[in-house]
Design a protein around this motif. Structure first.
Motif, PDB file in Angstrom:
ATOM      1  N   PHE A  61       0.822  -1.209   0.000  1.00 47.82           N
ATOM      2  CA  PHE A  61       0.000   0.000   0.000  1.00 47.82           C
ATOM      3  C   PHE A  61       0.857   1.260   0.000  1.00 47.82           C
ATOM      4  O   PHE A  61       0.504   2.278  -0.613  1.00 47.82           O
ATOM      5  N   LEU A  62       2.005   1.197   0.673  1.00 48.99           N
ATOM      6  CA  LEU A  62       2.879   2.360   0.798  1.00 48.99           C
ATOM      7  C   LEU A  62       3.790   2.577  -0.396  1.00 48.99           C
ATOM      8  O   LEU A  62       4.538   3.557  -0.435  1.00 48.99           O
ATOM      9  N   VAL A  63       3.769   1.666  -1.365  1.00 47.81           N
ATOM     10  CA  VAL A  63       4.636   1.809  -2.540  1.00 47.81           C
ATOM     11  C   VAL A  63       3.967   2.779  -3.514  1.00 47.81           C
ATOM     12  O   VAL A  63       3.435   2.394  -4.549  1.00 47.81           O
ATOM     13  N   VAL A  64       3.992   4.047  -3.192  1.00 50.81           N
ATOM     14  CA  VAL A  64       3.363   5.057  -4.035  1.00 50.81           C
ATOM     15  C   VAL A  64       4.387   5.953  -4.719  1.00 50.81           C
ATOM     16  O   VAL A  64       4.032   6.685  -5.653  1.00 50.81           O
ATOM     17  N   LYS A 198       3.698   2.013 -12.536  1.00 56.18           N
ATOM     18  CA  LYS A 198       4.157   0.795 -11.883  1.00 56.18           C
ATOM     19  C   LYS A 198       4.020   0.886 -10.378  1.00 56.18           C
ATOM     20  O   LYS A 198       3.546  -0.058  -9.725  1.00 56.18           O
ATOM     21  N   SER A 199       4.415   2.015  -9.779  1.00 54.09           N
ATOM     22  CA  SER A 199       4.297   2.161  -8.331  1.00 54.09           C
ATOM     23  C   SER A 199       2.837   2.200  -7.900  1.00 54.09           C
ATOM     24  O   SER A 199       2.470   1.640  -6.857  1.00 54.09           O
ATOM     25  N   GLU A 200       1.984   2.836  -8.696  1.00 51.28           N
ATOM     26  CA  GLU A 200       0.561   2.867  -8.368  1.00 51.28           C
ATOM     27  C   GLU A 200      -0.070   1.480  -8.474  1.00 51.28           C
ATOM     28  O   GLU A 200      -0.973   1.143  -7.697  1.00 51.28           O
ATOM     29  N   LEU A 201       0.412   0.673  -9.415  1.00 53.60           N
ATOM     30  CA  LEU A 201      -0.106  -0.688  -9.548  1.00 53.60           C
ATOM     31  C   LEU A 201       0.242  -1.516  -8.311  1.00 53.60           C
ATOM     32  O   LEU A 201      -0.603  -2.245  -7.779  1.00 53.60           O
ATOM     33  N   PHE A 202       1.482  -1.404  -7.827  1.00 59.36           N
ATOM     34  CA  PHE A 202       1.873  -2.114  -6.610  1.00 59.36           C
ATOM     35  C   PHE A 202       1.066  -1.607  -5.417  1.00 59.36           C
ATOM     36  O   PHE A 202       0.665  -2.385  -4.545  1.00 59.36           O
ATOM     37  N   SER A 203       0.830  -0.304  -5.369  1.00 65.55           N
ATOM     38  CA  SER A 203       0.077   0.260  -4.259  1.00 65.55           C
ATOM     39  C   SER A 203      -1.365  -0.245  -4.242  1.00 65.55           C
ATOM     40  O   SER A 203      -1.909  -0.563  -3.177  1.00 65.55           O
ATOM     41  N   SER A 317       1.305   9.710   1.619  1.00 63.68           N
ATOM     42  CA  SER A 317       0.465   8.612   1.140  1.00 63.68           C
ATOM     43  C   SER A 317      -1.027   8.893   1.227  1.00 63.68           C
ATOM     44  O   SER A 317      -1.837   7.994   0.985  1.00 63.68           O
ATOM     45  N   GLY A 318      -1.410  10.094   1.621  1.00 63.69           N
ATOM     46  CA  GLY A 318      -2.829  10.417   1.715  1.00 63.69           C
ATOM     47  C   GLY A 318      -3.547   9.732   2.856  1.00 63.69           C
ATOM     48  O   GLY A 318      -4.727   9.382   2.734  1.00 63.69           O
TER      49      GLY A 318
END
Length: 412
Positions: A61-64, A198-203, A317-318
């Motif tokens: 979740f934190l991989v933004v 890519k980072s949003e996909l992991f998140s 991270s909002g």
């Protein structure tokens, strides 16, 4: 290699060794009977779900951030395995002070993992700005203050243990926002502070993990587990549908925004965290899920432009919109439901008793958020002392400052 990086090699390993030695000493003298600790428990399936949620779910979740993936997942795992041991140690100390009853085995471990959710949420607010030493210190300090807040709610306001534990979202969000406000602000337009597809996909993968296991999180220590699971799932389902609907309505070209989906699909679970086990009708949970998703999407769409610049809130991270505002909505909903249910049961005859129940609910909410803000500010000031070697703003949001990249080692 920069000298500031070498300072971490001289501090982080020894700090970890000192803490682990302390935890080992505690485990040697703290456990009274192995038979009671290792006895079979039906508690394990729910504990396993929550463990997966905190480690896998929040880790991804934190991989933004585009250049902070190693640190997001790696530091999250390190903080959890340290924090769980610290939570058990703090709970033993409270038992020693006779503040609460002794609990050993799987139940004590489950409460420790749930408590770590507050730390993970706070980490999302300071993500990319705090070095490993600062994160470890923040974890230890926050857990102590979290347990103090829970003890106040339980001892003086007579809040049940399950409800006191479910304030982790509220405490974690506002503790993190207060702590990160003491960090130097990143330069505007910093490229490393942006996300990539890519980072949003992991998140979002982490968001799906958290979404799947959230019913177990809300029902872990609840008296009515089946009701808590049902209400939480329905609230999550409605919040997910509302997230897609509101995302399309609020975007300029009518397309879905991954940032909205990333946070709003979880809002339903946060909103009903304090009431999932008491809600009598599923449609109430569904309405709360809808409202939670709405406050997340609309908050990130409108309030972020108005209030964040004015209040100088920093939130990588909002977590304010994903956890903070839905938790506030959930606390208000708990008061309203208490008034409606107790008022209907007593037909408004015993107003003094009803007023006391409202006072307890409002007092627990105000005490939790006040303690989180005050202690978060104090912790933020403490983290930015020279002793903890605060990271320069030019090194924000960069894995290369902490992790080895062989193909980039030349010239680093």
């Amino acid at each position: 290699m920069p000298s500031r990086y070498l300072n971490f090699r001289c501090s982080v390993p020894w700090l970890l060794l000192s803490l682990q030695t302390l935890f080992l000493i505690r485990s040697f003298f703290g456990f009274s009977g192995a038979g009671e600790i290792y006895c079979p428990s039906s508690f394990y399936p729910e504990f396993q779900d929550v463990n997966h949620m905190v480690i896998f779910g929040f880790g991804f979740f934190l991989v933004v951030l585009r250049r902070y993936g190693f640190s997001s997942t790696g530091f999250n795992f390190l903080l959890i395995v340290l924090g769980v041991q610290c939570s058990v140690l703090v709970e033993d100390f409270l038992v020693f002070l006779r503040v609460q009853q002794s609990e050993v085995g799987m139940r004590s471990l489950a409460k420790a993992v749930v408590s770590m959710a507050a730390v993970v949420i706070s980490t999302g607010a300071v993500l990319g700005k705090a070095n490993p030493v600062q994160l470890i210190v923040m974890t230890l300090v926050e857990l102590i203050f979290l347990y103090v807040s829970r003890c106040i709610n339980r001892k003086f306001l007579q809040v049940p243990e399950h409800l006191a534990l479910m304030h982790v979202h509220l405490f974690g969000a506002y503790f993190g926002l207060a702590a990160t406000s003491r960090f130097p602000e990143a330069p505007p337009g910093l490229d490393k502070g942006r996300s990539t597809p890519k980072s949003e996909l992991f998140s979002v993968l982490g968001t799906v993990f958290v979404w799947v296991f959230w019913p177990s999180f809300n029902s872990l220590l609840a008296d009515s587990k089946k009701r808590a699971v049902l209400n939480t799932y329905l609230a999550l389902a409605v919040s997910a549908v509302a997230a897609f609907m509101l995302s399309a309505l609020t975007s300029k070209d009518g397309k879905f925004r991954m940032a909205h989906i990333h946070g709003a699909v979880l809002a339903g679970g946060v909103t009903v965290s304090c009431t999932a086990h008491t809600i009598q009708h599923p449609w109430i949970a569904m309405i709360l899920g809808l409202l939670g998703s709405a406050i997340t999407v609309l908050g990130s769409h409108c309030a972020q432009r108005c209030f964040h610049p004015a209040l100088k809130l920093q939130d990588t991270s909002g977590v304010h919109f994903t956890f903070g505002l839905p938790a506030v909505l959930g606390a208000v909903a708990a008061v309203v439901l208490c008034v409606v249910e107790k008022g209907m049961d007593k037909q408004w005859n015993d107003l003094s008793s009803l007023g006391y129940l409202i006072f307890v609910d409002v007092g627990a909410f105000c005490q939790t958020i006040s303690t989180a803000l005050i202690t978060g500010l104090i912790t933020g000031l403490m983290l930015n002392t020279k002793l903890l070697k605060a990271v320069h703003v030019s090194k924000y949001f960069d894995d290369q400052f902490y992790w080895e990249f062989p193909h980039l080692s030349v010239g680093f």
